[in-house]
Design a protein around this motif. Structure first.
Motif, PDB file in Angstrom:
ATOM      1  N   UNK A  69       0.810  -1.215   0.000  1.00 26.58           N
ATOM      2  CA  UNK A  69       0.000   0.000   0.000  1.00 26.58           C
ATOM      3  C   UNK A  69       0.838   1.256   0.000  1.00 26.58           C
ATOM      4  N   UNK A  70       1.934   1.260   0.751  1.00 26.26           N
ATOM      5  CA  UNK A  70       2.806   2.438   0.777  1.00 26.26           C
ATOM      6  C   UNK A  70       3.442   2.675  -0.584  1.00 26.26           C
ATOM      7  N   UNK A  71       3.932   1.593  -1.218  1.00 29.03           N
ATOM      8  CA  UNK A  71       4.540   1.728  -2.544  1.00 29.03           C
ATOM      9  C   UNK A  71       3.497   2.174  -3.562  1.00 29.03           C
TER      10      UNK A  71
ATOM     11  N   UNK B 159      -8.062  -7.048   2.481  1.00 32.58           N
ATOM     12  CA  UNK B 159      -6.701  -6.512   2.474  1.00 32.58           C
ATOM     13  C   UNK B 159      -6.489  -5.493   1.361  1.00 32.58           C
ATOM     14  N   UNK B 160      -6.742  -5.870   0.096  1.00 39.05           N
ATOM     15  CA  UNK B 160      -6.638  -4.881  -0.985  1.00 39.05           C
ATOM     16  C   UNK B 160      -7.636  -3.720  -0.843  1.00 39.05           C
ATOM     17  N   UNK B 161      -8.814  -4.032  -0.278  1.00 37.49           N
ATOM     18  CA  UNK B 161      -9.800  -2.962  -0.107  1.00 37.49           C
ATOM     19  C   UNK B 161      -9.277  -1.889   0.847  1.00 37.49           C
TER      20      UNK B 161
ATOM     21  N   UNK C 178      -6.564   0.377  -0.626  1.00 36.89           N
ATOM     22  CA  UNK C 178      -6.950   1.475  -1.517  1.00 36.89           C
ATOM     23  C   UNK C 178      -7.887   2.480  -0.836  1.00 36.89           C
ATOM     24  N   UNK C 179      -8.595   2.037   0.220  1.00 38.89           N
ATOM     25  CA  UNK C 179      -9.511   2.960   0.881  1.00 38.89           C
ATOM     26  C   UNK C 179      -8.834   3.808   1.958  1.00 38.89           C
TER      27      UNK C 179
ATOM     28  N   UNK D  83     -12.630   0.000  -6.307  1.00 34.90           N
ATOM     29  CA  UNK D  83     -13.098  -1.349  -5.960  1.00 34.90           C
ATOM     30  C   UNK D  83     -12.674  -2.393  -6.989  1.00 34.90           C
ATOM     31  N   UNK D  84     -12.224  -1.948  -8.160  1.00 32.90           N
ATOM     32  CA  UNK D  84     -11.815  -2.896  -9.198  1.00 32.90           C
ATOM     33  C   UNK D  84     -10.653  -3.763  -8.718  1.00 32.90           C
ATOM     34  N   UNK D  85      -9.688  -3.149  -8.070  1.00 29.14           N
ATOM     35  CA  UNK D  85      -8.515  -3.912  -7.610  1.00 29.14           C
ATOM     36  C   UNK D  85      -8.894  -4.966  -6.575  1.00 29.14           C
ATOM     37  N   UNK D  86      -9.646  -4.638  -5.511  1.00 26.94           N
ATOM     38  CA  UNK D  86     -10.046  -5.699  -4.570  1.00 26.94           C
ATOM     39  C   UNK D  86     -10.873  -6.807  -5.225  1.00 26.94           C
ATOM     40  N   UNK D  87     -11.743  -6.430  -6.174  1.00 27.31           N
ATOM     41  CA  UNK D  87     -12.547  -7.454  -6.848  1.00 27.31           C
ATOM     42  C   UNK D  87     -11.667  -8.393  -7.663  1.00 27.31           C
ATOM     43  N   UNK D  88     -10.668  -7.833  -8.354  1.00 22.90           N
ATOM     44  CA  UNK D  88      -9.753  -8.672  -9.121  1.00 22.90           C
ATOM     45  C   UNK D  88      -8.953  -9.595  -8.205  1.00 22.90           C
TER      46      UNK D  88
END
Length: 320
Positions: free
Chosen positions: A94-96, A135-137, A140-141, A159-164
Motif C-alpha cells: 500500500x505504501x509503494x 486486504x486490498x480494499x 486502496x480505501x 473497488x476494481x482492484x479488490x474485486x480482481x
C-alpha cells in the motif's frame, strides 16, 4: 486452467518436504523479488518517486517482513500464525502504491502475491478469502480516508482492484483444494495397495507353510511348461521317480494305470500346458504305487490359471 493447476501441483510438491520456516520464507521471496525489480525500475526511470518517503518506507517494510519470515520459529507456533506475514504484506504494498499513484505503474497489482499465498495456504479458508478481499480494499480505501476524501465515487472507482484480487484468490483456492484432494486420494490408494500387498505376502507365507508340510507333491507350471513353484515333496517325488530321455528335456518315469510307461506327448506336464487334463497316473518306487494327476484351470478369460492336486503328484499350469 490446466497450466495453473499444474503449477499449483508443482508448488505443493516442491514445498511439501520443507520445514515450516522454509515454507514461510519461500512464500515471501516472490514478493521481495518483485519489490526489488520495482525499486530498480523506479530508481532508473522515476527517481522522483524513489525519493518519496512512502516508497522508501514500503521497501524497508518489505525487507523487514522478509527478515521476520526467516527469524521467527514458525514450527513452534500454531500453523495459522504464519498467515500474519501475507496480511502484513499489504502494508508495504500500500505504501509503494500510494507513492506511485502519479505514475503509469499499477503497483497495487503486487497485492496478488499475498492474495495467492492466503488462498493457497489451505488454512482457515473463510478467513483467508475474506482477507483476500479486505486486504486490498483497505489498501486502496485507507489513503482516501487519510486525505479526508468524502467522494463516494472515488471509493467506488478503486473497488476494481479488490474485486480482481478476490477473483484471483478464488481461482487459486479452488486449484489448491483440488490438488490437495488428489494428493489425499493418492495417499489413500497407496496405503490400500500397501495393505493389500502385505495381506498377499501373509497369505503366501501361510500357503508356503502348508505346501511344505503336506505329504503331497505340488507343482505349478507356466504356459511354457517351466516350473513356477513346487514344494519339497514334489522335488522328492521327481527324484524318486527317476528320469527317462525325451526330446528337448528328460521326463519323469511315470506310468498309466495299466502299468505302461507314458511317452513324452502324454506326460502330465505336456497335457496340462496344452489345456487338457491328465488322467490318473502312477509312479513306482519303494513300496507300492503313488498316484497323481494334473488338470489346467481356466480363469475368467479362459486362460489356464491353475490345477488340482493328486495324491502325491501335481502338474499345474498358469497363464497371465
Amino acid at each position: 486452467m490446466g497450466l495453473a493447476q499444474g503449477w499449483a501441483r508443482f508448488v505443493q510438491m516442491a514445498v511439501h518436504g520443507l520445514s515450516r520456516r522454509q515454507q514461510v520464507l519461500l512464500s515471501q521471496v516472490p514478493l521481495t523479488a518483485a519489490m526489488a525489480l520495482v525499486a530498480v525500475v523506479v530508481v532508473v526511470w522515476r527517481p522522483d518517486v524513489a525519493a518519496e518517503p512512502l516508497f522508501v518506507w514500503g521497501l524497508l517494510g518489505q525487507a523487514l517482513l522478509l527478515a521476520l519470515a526467516w527469524a521467527v520459529p514458525w514450527s513452534s507456533l500454531p500453523p495459522g500464525a504464519a498467515l500474519a506475514v501475507p496480511l502484513l504484506d499489504f502494508v508495504p504494498i500500500g505504501l509503494v502504491r500510494v507513492a506511485g499513484l502519479d505514475t503509469e505503474m499499477q503497483l497495487g497489482a503486487l497485492a496478488v502475491v499475498p492474495v495467492v499465498w492466503l488462498a493457497w495456504s489451505g488454512l482457515r479458508p473463510g478467513f483467508c478469502m475474506a482477507a483476500a478481499f479486505l486486504g486490498p480494499l483497505l489498501m486502496v480505501w485507507v489513503p482516501l480516508a487519510v486525505v479526508g476524501s468524502a467522494d463516494a465515487g472515488a471509493y467506488a472507482q478503486v473497488l476494481v482492484l479488490p474485486a480482481m484480487m478476490l477473483a484471483a484468490g478464488a481461482v487459486v483456492h479452488l486449484l489448491a483444494a483440488a490438488t490437495r484432494d488428489q494428493r489425499r486420494s493418492l495417499e489413500d490408494a497407496r496405503a490400500q495397495l500397501q495393505e493389500a500387498l502385505e495381506a498377499k505376502a501373509r497369505e503366501k507365507r501361510l500357503l508356503d507353510t502348508v505346501l511344505e508340510t503336506i505329504p503331497v507333491g505340488v507343482q505349478a507350471l507356466d504356459v511354457s511348461g517351466a516350473t513356477a513353484v513346487a514344494n519339497r515333496q514334489q522335488y522328492l517325488n521327481k527324484a524318486l521317480a527317476g528320469r527317462v530321455p525325451g526330446v528337448g528335456q528328460d521326463w519323469p518315469r511315470v506310468f498309466d494305470m495299466s502299468g505302461a510307461p507314458l511317452p513324452s506327448e502324454r506326460q502330465p506336464v505336456v497335457r496340462a500346458v496344452r489345456g487338457r487334463p491328465s488322467p490318473t497316473f502312477w509312479c513306482g518306487w519303494g513300496r507300492g504305487r503313488h498316484s497323481g494327476s494334473s488338470r489346467p484351470r481356466p480363469g475368467r478369460s479362459k486362460a489356464l490359471t491353475g490345477a488340482r492336486t493328486g495324491r502325491s503328484w501335481l502338474s499345474a499350469t498358469s497363464r497371465p
